[in-house]
Design a protein around this motif. Sequence first.
Motif, PDB file in Angstrom:
ATOM      1  N   TYR A 281     -25.582 -78.427  41.465  1.00 33.44           N
ATOM      2  CA  TYR A 281     -26.152 -78.437  42.809  1.00 33.44           C
ATOM      3  C   TYR A 281     -26.198 -77.010  43.329  1.00 33.44           C
ATOM      4  CZ  TYR A 281     -24.756 -83.340  42.606  1.00 33.44           C
ATOM      5  OH  TYR A 281     -24.594 -84.640  42.239  1.00 33.44           O
ATOM      6  N   LYS A 282     -27.356 -76.633  43.812  1.00 38.50           N
ATOM      7  CA  LYS A 282     -27.461 -75.290  44.346  1.00 38.50           C
ATOM      8  C   LYS A 282     -27.758 -75.376  45.843  1.00 38.50           C
ATOM      9  CE  LYS A 282     -29.620 -70.899  43.207  1.00 38.50           C
ATOM     10  NZ  LYS A 282     -30.660 -70.272  42.378  1.00 38.50           N
ATOM     11  N   TYR A 283     -26.921 -74.720  46.641  1.00 40.83           N
ATOM     12  CA  TYR A 283     -27.094 -74.730  48.089  1.00 40.83           C
ATOM     13  C   TYR A 283     -27.450 -73.346  48.598  1.00 40.83           C
ATOM     14  CZ  TYR A 283     -25.273 -79.424  48.510  1.00 40.83           C
ATOM     15  OH  TYR A 283     -25.109 -80.772  48.423  1.00 40.83           O
ATOM     16  N   LYS A 284     -28.235 -73.335  49.650  1.00 41.43           N
ATOM     17  CA  LYS A 284     -28.697 -72.076  50.197  1.00 41.43           C
ATOM     18  C   LYS A 284     -28.733 -72.192  51.721  1.00 41.43           C
ATOM     19  CE  LYS A 284     -32.542 -68.946  49.395  1.00 41.43           C
ATOM     20  NZ  LYS A 284     -33.852 -68.800  48.777  1.00 41.43           N
ATOM     21  N   CYS A 285     -28.369 -71.105  52.404  1.00 45.33           N
ATOM     22  CA  CYS A 285     -28.441 -71.100  53.859  1.00 45.33           C
ATOM     23  C   CYS A 285     -29.426 -70.022  54.295  1.00 45.33           C
ATOM     24  CB  CYS A 285     -27.062 -70.826  54.455  1.00 45.33           C
ATOM     25  SG  CYS A 285     -27.085 -70.603  56.237  1.00 45.33           S
ATOM     26  N   ASP A 286     -30.424 -70.423  55.061  1.00 47.17           N
ATOM     27  CA  ASP A 286     -31.443 -69.464  55.503  1.00 47.17           C
ATOM     28  C   ASP A 286     -30.923 -68.556  56.605  1.00 47.17           C
ATOM     29  OD1 ASP A 286     -33.338 -70.286  53.730  1.00 47.17           O
ATOM     30  OD2 ASP A 286     -34.151 -71.818  55.077  1.00 47.17           O
TER      31      ASP A 286
ATOM     32  N   THR B  20     -25.526 -81.049  55.393  1.00 46.15           N
ATOM     33  CA  THR B  20     -24.617 -80.069  54.824  1.00 46.15           C
ATOM     34  C   THR B  20     -24.541 -78.852  55.727  1.00 46.15           C
ATOM     35  OG1 THR B  20     -25.266 -80.772  52.626  1.00 46.15           O
ATOM     36  CG2 THR B  20     -24.141 -78.671  52.793  1.00 46.15           C
ATOM     37  N   PHE B  21     -23.349 -78.528  56.140  1.00 47.08           N
ATOM     38  CA  PHE B  21     -23.168 -77.324  56.938  1.00 47.08           C
ATOM     39  C   PHE B  21     -22.848 -76.165  56.021  1.00 47.08           C
ATOM     40  CE2 PHE B  21     -22.527 -80.666  59.964  1.00 47.08           C
ATOM     41  CZ  PHE B  21     -23.118 -80.175  61.110  1.00 47.08           C
ATOM     42  N   CYS B  22     -23.329 -75.011  56.396  1.00 46.42           N
ATOM     43  CA  CYS B  22     -23.066 -73.822  55.599  1.00 46.42           C
ATOM     44  C   CYS B  22     -21.577 -73.475  55.681  1.00 46.42           C
ATOM     45  CB  CYS B  22     -23.895 -72.664  56.125  1.00 46.42           C
ATOM     46  SG  CYS B  22     -23.508 -71.107  55.329  1.00 46.42           S
ATOM     47  N   PRO B  23     -20.920 -73.281  54.525  1.00 54.17           N
ATOM     48  CA  PRO B  23     -19.494 -72.947  54.551  1.00 54.17           C
ATOM     49  C   PRO B  23     -19.226 -71.564  55.130  1.00 54.17           C
ATOM     50  CG  PRO B  23     -20.295 -73.187  52.286  1.00 54.17           C
ATOM     51  CD  PRO B  23     -21.464 -73.425  53.187  1.00 54.17           C
ATOM     52  N   LYS B  24     -20.251 -70.739  55.196  1.00 53.37           N
ATOM     53  CA  LYS B  24     -20.055 -69.375  55.656  1.00 53.37           C
ATOM     54  C   LYS B  24     -20.270 -69.259  57.168  1.00 53.37           C
ATOM     55  CE  LYS B  24     -21.242 -64.845  53.865  1.00 53.37           C
ATOM     56  NZ  LYS B  24     -22.349 -64.138  53.199  1.00 53.37           N
ATOM     57  N   CYS B  25     -21.452 -69.638  57.640  1.00 51.07           N
ATOM     58  CA  CYS B  25     -21.727 -69.465  59.070  1.00 51.07           C
ATOM     59  C   CYS B  25     -21.509 -70.766  59.859  1.00 51.07           C
ATOM     60  CB  CYS B  25     -23.130 -68.920  59.297  1.00 51.07           C
ATOM     61  SG  CYS B  25     -24.467 -70.016  58.806  1.00 51.07           S
ATOM     62  N   GLN B  26     -21.282 -71.879  59.156  1.00 53.77           N
ATOM     63  CA  GLN B  26     -20.835 -73.147  59.730  1.00 53.77           C
ATOM     64  C   GLN B  26     -21.797 -73.891  60.648  1.00 53.77           C
ATOM     65  OE1 GLN B  26     -16.859 -73.874  60.283  1.00 53.77           O
ATOM     66  NE2 GLN B  26     -16.403 -72.684  58.497  1.00 53.77           N
TER      67      GLN B  26
ATOM     68  N   PHE C  24     -25.196 -73.808  60.917  1.00 52.87           N
ATOM     69  CA  PHE C  24     -26.527 -74.193  60.482  1.00 52.87           C
ATOM     70  C   PHE C  24     -26.482 -75.078  59.250  1.00 52.87           C
ATOM     71  CE2 PHE C  24     -29.463 -71.720  63.112  1.00 52.87           C
ATOM     72  CZ  PHE C  24     -28.535 -70.970  63.832  1.00 52.87           C
ATOM     73  N   THR C  25     -27.491 -75.853  59.123  1.00 49.88           N
ATOM     74  CA  THR C  25     -27.551 -76.750  57.990  1.00 49.88           C
ATOM     75  C   THR C  25     -27.977 -76.004  56.736  1.00 49.88           C
ATOM     76  OG1 THR C  25     -28.183 -78.506  59.486  1.00 49.88           O
ATOM     77  CG2 THR C  25     -28.580 -78.874  57.158  1.00 49.88           C
ATOM     78  N   ALA C  26     -27.161 -76.113  55.714  1.00 43.95           N
ATOM     79  CA  ALA C  26     -27.517 -75.504  54.438  1.00 43.95           C
ATOM     80  C   ALA C  26     -28.436 -76.453  53.682  1.00 43.95           C
ATOM     81  CB  ALA C  26     -26.262 -75.218  53.623  1.00 43.95           C
TER      82      ALA C  26
END
Length: 141
Positions: free
Chosen positions: A5-10, A122-128, A130-132
């Motif tokens: 699974y690859k996740y990305k946050c814009d 899915t929430f971004c683990p980094k910025c929390q 925004f939706t990843a």
Amino acid sequence: MGTSYKYKCDNCGYEEEFFTGGRIMTKDYHKRTEEAEEELRSAALYGKYGESIRQLVRNERDNIVINCDTDLYQCMECRQFSVQIAKEMYMHRNEFNMSVEFRHECPACHSSLLRKTRGSVTFCPKCQNFTAQLVSIGRFE
Ligand SMILES: [Zn+2]
Ligand SMILES: [Zn+2]
């Protein structure tokens, strides 16, 4: 066989790929899975998950399927992803289906982990905030 699974946050540029299942389908992976299954079975027989589960595992020993493959989880509190061994039992019969999944604890903050399924928020683990986005799902042998 496994899944990636690859996740990305814009918003913040976070990008990460996770591998679950038999990434390297070695004897070790197989052995570890079997050990985890046996451990879960013993814990259930010991009453760790309550009396009804204990009875069920004892009486339906041959009908219960235990799944301890690895899967991707996300913490509901701190939003960290982690790949964990699933702790799941299920049983299918003509008139009776049941499936139980036991709670996982976040390695970072000890809150509950939620198993990721495709399509869930899915929430971004980094910025929390925004939706990843799940950008790709891969399968490998
Ligand atoms: Zn956490
Ligand atoms: Zn982000």
